[in-house]
Design a protein around this motif. Structure first.
Motif, PDB file in Angstrom:
ATOM      1  N   ARG A  32       0.955  -1.253   0.104  1.00  0.00           N
ATOM      2  CA  ARG A  32       0.064   0.154  -0.013  1.00  0.00           C
ATOM      3  C   ARG A  32       0.804   1.372  -0.001  1.00  0.00           C
ATOM      4  NH1 ARG A  32      -4.156   2.815  -1.839  1.00  0.00           N
ATOM      5  NH2 ARG A  32      -4.787   4.377  -0.017  1.00  0.00           N
ATOM      6  N   VAL A  36       0.876   3.946  -3.039  1.00  0.00           N
ATOM      7  CA  VAL A  36       0.438   5.421  -2.809  1.00  0.00           C
ATOM      8  C   VAL A  36       1.480   6.256  -3.301  1.00  0.00           C
ATOM      9  CG1 VAL A  36      -0.020   7.090  -1.050  1.00  0.00           C
ATOM     10  CG2 VAL A  36      -1.164   4.803  -1.085  1.00  0.00           C
ATOM     11  N   ALA A  58      -1.212   6.881   2.633  1.00  0.00           N
ATOM     12  CA  ALA A  58      -1.254   5.700   2.866  1.00  0.00           C
ATOM     13  C   ALA A  58      -2.282   5.104   3.882  1.00  0.00           C
ATOM     14  CB  ALA A  58       0.056   4.898   2.643  1.00  0.00           C
TER      15      ALA A  58
END
Length: 214
Positions: A32, A36, A58
């Protein structure tokens, strides 16, 4: 072709980044963070994007972020490595589809590159951008950049060798320099013109090398 930070979000990240799970796989938090960070780095510039901004975007804690990426530089290297791996996979698919037609693979690369250039979301080559922001030769980011560019020159030289081009390493360098120039054509030049110019110039370089008129 250039795989940008924006493109990465939609692609499966094969590269294991950050601290892996106990089974050696990709931790969801690390994935993640990278997903991002990639479009932020590409769209705004690496140095302009702070670790705190990535942490907020994030939705992770600072402890989680720094557990996976002890420094922002490590995240930048992971970003560039993921972009490189995605581009290598794409070129690999093209080569597998046309194993005996290296010229078609080179042309496909040029056309894909031209089609992406000068678009609204296009911010140039992520590796050239990173090189400009991290000029120190021994910096880990610069090392990651050169690793990708070395692969790019090598892949071009291999395809040119299949074509029977003389001095494939030198011609590969010429094609990579041509590619770099296409990245800086500017938003005022239509992508179709960049594509046409890139294919025409690249074809001329290869034909000249094959004819030995150099």
């Amino acid at each position: 072709m250039v795989v940008t930070g924006t493109d990465l979000v939609a692609q499966e990240l094969a590269l294991v980044v950050g601290r892996p799970t106990r089974h050696g796989g990709q931790a969801e938090a690390a994935r993640r963070i990278l997903e991002v960070a990639a479009p932020l780095f590409y769209g705004h510039g690496i140095r302009a994007v702070s670790a705190d901004l990535v942490i907020e975007a994030a939705g992770v804690t600072k402890a989680t972020f720094y557990r996976h990426f002890p420094t922002k530089d490590e995240l930048v290297v992971a970003y560039l490595s993921a972009v490189s791996e995605a581009e290598q996979r794409e070129l690999g698919r093209w080569r597998a589809a046309s194993p005996d037609r290296p010229g078609e693979v080179l042309e496909r690369y040029a056309r894909a590159l031209g089609a992406q250039a000068c678009g609204a979301a296009f911010r140039g080559c992520p590796f050239l951008n990173a090189m400009a922001e991290y000029p120190e030769v021994e910096h880990p980011v610069q090392v990651a950049v050169e690793r990708h560019r070395s692969w790019l020159r090598g892949a071009a030289a291999d395809l040119l060798g299949q074509l029977g081009v003389r001095e494939p390493d030198l011609v590969a360098l010429e094609l990579v320099m041509l590619r770099d120039g296409a990245m800086a054509a500017g938003s005022g030049v239509p992508a179709a013109q960049v594509e046409a110019a890139l294919v025409r110039a690249g074809t001329a370089i290869v034909r000249s090398a094959m004819l030995g008129s150099r």
